[in-house]
Design a protein around this motif. Sequence first.
Motif, PDB file in Angstrom:
ATOM      1  N   TYR A   1       0.837  -1.256   0.191  1.00 24.55           N
ATOM      2  CA  TYR A   1       0.049  -0.076  -0.055  1.00 24.55           C
ATOM      3  C   TYR A   1       0.776   1.140  -0.021  1.00 24.55           C
ATOM      4  O   TYR A   1       1.798   1.178   0.871  1.00 24.55           O
ATOM      5  CB  TYR A   1      -0.841   0.168   1.200  1.00 24.55           C
ATOM      6  N   GLU A   2       0.527   2.095  -0.628  1.00 22.72           N
ATOM      7  CA  GLU A   2       0.909   3.607  -0.508  1.00 22.72           C
ATOM      8  C   GLU A   2       0.307   4.324   0.369  1.00 22.72           C
ATOM      9  O   GLU A   2      -1.057   4.162   0.330  1.00 22.72           O
ATOM     10  CB  GLU A   2       1.011   4.347  -1.837  1.00 22.72           C
ATOM     11  N   LEU A   3       0.725   4.971   1.450  1.00 22.11           N
ATOM     12  CA  LEU A   3      -0.025   5.867   2.348  1.00 22.11           C
ATOM     13  C   LEU A   3       0.005   7.448   1.943  1.00 22.11           C
ATOM     14  O   LEU A   3       1.125   8.013   1.945  1.00 22.11           O
ATOM     15  CB  LEU A   3       0.889   5.587   3.745  1.00 22.11           C
ATOM     16  N   ALA A   4      -1.186   7.978   1.858  1.00 21.85           N
ATOM     17  CA  ALA A   4      -1.373   9.210   1.499  1.00 21.85           C
ATOM     18  C   ALA A   4      -1.847  10.006   2.482  1.00 21.85           C
ATOM     19  O   ALA A   4      -2.876   9.479   3.511  1.00 21.85           O
ATOM     20  CB  ALA A   4      -2.317   9.222   0.207  1.00 21.85           C
ATOM     21  N   VAL A   5      -1.315  11.149   2.954  1.00 22.29           N
ATOM     22  CA  VAL A   5      -1.553  12.065   3.956  1.00 22.29           C
ATOM     23  C   VAL A   5      -3.172  12.742   3.719  1.00 22.29           C
ATOM     24  O   VAL A   5      -3.122  13.333   2.615  1.00 22.29           O
ATOM     25  CB  VAL A   5      -0.632  12.935   4.363  1.00 22.29           C
ATOM     26  N   PHE A   6      -4.150  12.643   4.435  1.00 25.82           N
ATOM     27  CA  PHE A   6      -5.494  13.236   4.289  1.00 25.82           C
ATOM     28  C   PHE A   6      -5.480  13.939   5.696  1.00 25.82           C
ATOM     29  O   PHE A   6      -5.257  13.840   6.646  1.00 25.82           O
ATOM     30  CB  PHE A   6      -6.513  12.134   4.586  1.00 25.82           C
ATOM     31  N   HIS A   7      -6.097  15.213   5.218  1.00 22.68           N
ATOM     32  CA  HIS A   7      -6.543  16.258   6.239  1.00 22.68           C
ATOM     33  C   HIS A   7      -7.680  17.205   5.810  1.00 22.68           C
ATOM     34  O   HIS A   7      -7.705  17.057   4.433  1.00 22.68           O
ATOM     35  CB  HIS A   7      -5.501  16.888   6.915  1.00 22.68           C
ATOM     36  N   SER A   8      -8.157  17.688   6.623  1.00 23.96           N
ATOM     37  CA  SER A   8      -9.645  18.579   6.291  1.00 23.96           C
ATOM     38  C   SER A   8      -9.123  20.214   6.659  1.00 23.96           C
ATOM     39  O   SER A   8      -8.258  20.643   7.434  1.00 23.96           O
ATOM     40  CB  SER A   8     -10.749  18.408   6.897  1.00 23.96           C
ATOM     41  N   HIS A   9      -9.650  20.957   5.771  1.00 20.34           N
ATOM     42  CA  HIS A   9      -9.873  22.365   6.069  1.00 20.34           C
ATOM     43  C   HIS A   9     -11.179  22.780   6.195  1.00 20.34           C
ATOM     44  O   HIS A   9     -12.098  22.800   5.332  1.00 20.34           O
ATOM     45  CB  HIS A   9      -8.932  23.199   4.686  1.00 20.34           C
ATOM     46  N   PRO A  10     -11.621  23.178   7.435  1.00 20.63           N
ATOM     47  CA  PRO A  10     -12.952  23.476   7.726  1.00 20.63           C
ATOM     48  C   PRO A  10     -13.761  24.337   6.917  1.00 20.63           C
ATOM     49  O   PRO A  10     -14.587  24.185   6.369  1.00 20.63           O
ATOM     50  CB  PRO A  10     -12.807  23.808   9.362  1.00 20.63           C
ATOM     51  N   LYS A  11     -12.887  25.523   6.765  1.00 15.20           N
ATOM     52  CA  LYS A  11     -13.803  26.367   5.695  1.00 15.20           C
ATOM     53  C   LYS A  11     -12.598  27.389   4.906  1.00 15.20           C
ATOM     54  O   LYS A  11     -12.951  28.388   4.411  1.00 15.20           O
ATOM     55  CB  LYS A  11     -14.246  27.566   6.639  1.00 15.20           C
ATOM     56  N   SER A  12     -11.636  26.593   4.413  1.00 12.86           N
ATOM     57  CA  SER A  12     -10.684  27.073   3.324  1.00 12.86           C
ATOM     58  C   SER A  12     -10.523  26.095   2.255  1.00 12.86           C
ATOM     59  O   SER A  12     -10.620  25.237   2.284  1.00 12.86           O
ATOM     60  CB  SER A  12      -9.430  27.629   4.115  1.00 12.86           C
ATOM     61  N   PRO A  13     -10.124  26.686   1.200  1.00 12.33           N
ATOM     62  CA  PRO A  13      -9.798  25.679  -0.098  1.00 12.33           C
ATOM     63  C   PRO A  13      -9.033  24.591   0.099  1.00 12.33           C
ATOM     64  O   PRO A  13      -8.137  24.407   0.936  1.00 12.33           O
ATOM     65  CB  PRO A  13      -9.163  26.720  -1.105  1.00 12.33           C
ATOM     66  N   PRO A  14      -9.345  23.515  -0.398  1.00 14.08           N
ATOM     67  CA  PRO A  14      -8.925  22.265  -0.413  1.00 14.08           C
ATOM     68  C   PRO A  14      -7.400  22.084  -1.249  1.00 14.08           C
ATOM     69  O   PRO A  14      -7.001  21.385  -1.928  1.00 14.08           O
ATOM     70  CB  PRO A  14      -9.567  21.127  -0.835  1.00 14.08           C
ATOM     71  N   ARG A  15      -6.250  23.175  -0.622  1.00 18.23           N
ATOM     72  CA  ARG A  15      -5.114  23.042  -1.027  1.00 18.23           C
ATOM     73  C   ARG A  15      -4.318  23.378  -0.124  1.00 18.23           C
ATOM     74  O   ARG A  15      -4.429  23.938   1.037  1.00 18.23           O
ATOM     75  CB  ARG A  15      -4.960  24.231  -2.424  1.00 18.23           C
ATOM     76  N   PRO A  16      -2.865  22.950  -0.246  1.00 15.64           N
ATOM     77  CA  PRO A  16      -1.856  23.010   0.901  1.00 15.64           C
ATOM     78  C   PRO A  16      -1.727  24.643   1.183  1.00 15.64           C
ATOM     79  O   PRO A  16      -1.531  25.368   0.435  1.00 15.64           O
ATOM     80  CB  PRO A  16      -0.580  22.480   0.254  1.00 15.64           C
ATOM     81  N   SER A  17      -1.922  24.790   2.429  1.00 17.69           N
ATOM     82  CA  SER A  17      -1.764  26.232   3.207  1.00 17.69           C
ATOM     83  C   SER A  17      -0.279  26.440   3.421  1.00 17.69           C
ATOM     84  O   SER A  17       0.552  25.383   3.190  1.00 17.69           O
ATOM     85  CB  SER A  17      -2.538  26.180   4.511  1.00 17.69           C
ATOM     86  N   ARG A  18       0.098  27.634   3.389  1.00 22.33           N
ATOM     87  CA  ARG A  18       1.567  27.889   3.945  1.00 22.33           C
ATOM     88  C   ARG A  18       1.876  26.994   5.109  1.00 22.33           C
ATOM     89  O   ARG A  18       2.853  26.748   4.994  1.00 22.33           O
ATOM     90  CB  ARG A  18       1.585  29.071   4.171  1.00 22.33           C
ATOM     91  N   ALA A  19       0.961  27.044   6.093  1.00 18.23           N
ATOM     92  CA  ALA A  19       1.353  26.069   7.068  1.00 18.23           C
ATOM     93  C   ALA A  19       1.826  24.610   7.050  1.00 18.23           C
ATOM     94  O   ALA A  19       2.673  24.070   7.501  1.00 18.23           O
ATOM     95  CB  ALA A  19       0.235  26.338   8.414  1.00 18.23           C
ATOM     96  N   ASP A  20       0.724  24.172   5.925  1.00 18.49           N
ATOM     97  CA  ASP A  20       0.896  22.762   5.367  1.00 18.49           C
ATOM     98  C   ASP A  20       2.404  22.448   5.052  1.00 18.49           C
ATOM     99  O   ASP A  20       3.084  21.845   5.138  1.00 18.49           O
ATOM    100  CB  ASP A  20      -0.016  22.371   4.480  1.00 18.49           C
TER     101      ASP A  20
END
Length: 142
Positions: free
Chosen positions: A85-104
Amino acid sequence: APSVAIRRRSPSTWTTSSSVVIPAELRRELEQHALEEAPNEACGLVLVREGRAVGYQRGRNAEASPYRFRLEVDPEVWFLEDEGYELAVFHSHPKSPPRPSRADLERAGLWASRPWLILRTDTRELAAWRLDDGRAEQVPLA
């Protein structure tokens, strides 16, 4: 001195294929986890085999924050890589676009080499990404 074994991962199907398939049932599981954790970010690992998401392992956001996450999972999950299996990281953004944030991008650390899936909780928009040297490239979902 103790010896250290370095395991070489096989080339990622995610990074070599043009898209990744997220079945509706698995997508609902990601959405449900995000809703349960709101207003904080949810996180976990998506199991991918041959470009298709086949399972989800919920993690715990040790930050308990709506703006960032620190993924904690059962260490046994890592052995799934040995089973192909390949492991992919999942996380949610409650109210912001689904793209990596600067913090991410700044805090990706050891997760940077893995594929990422981000769900915007309030709109249910899901996107997949590859991170490379502080930049993000979107991967089409099928």
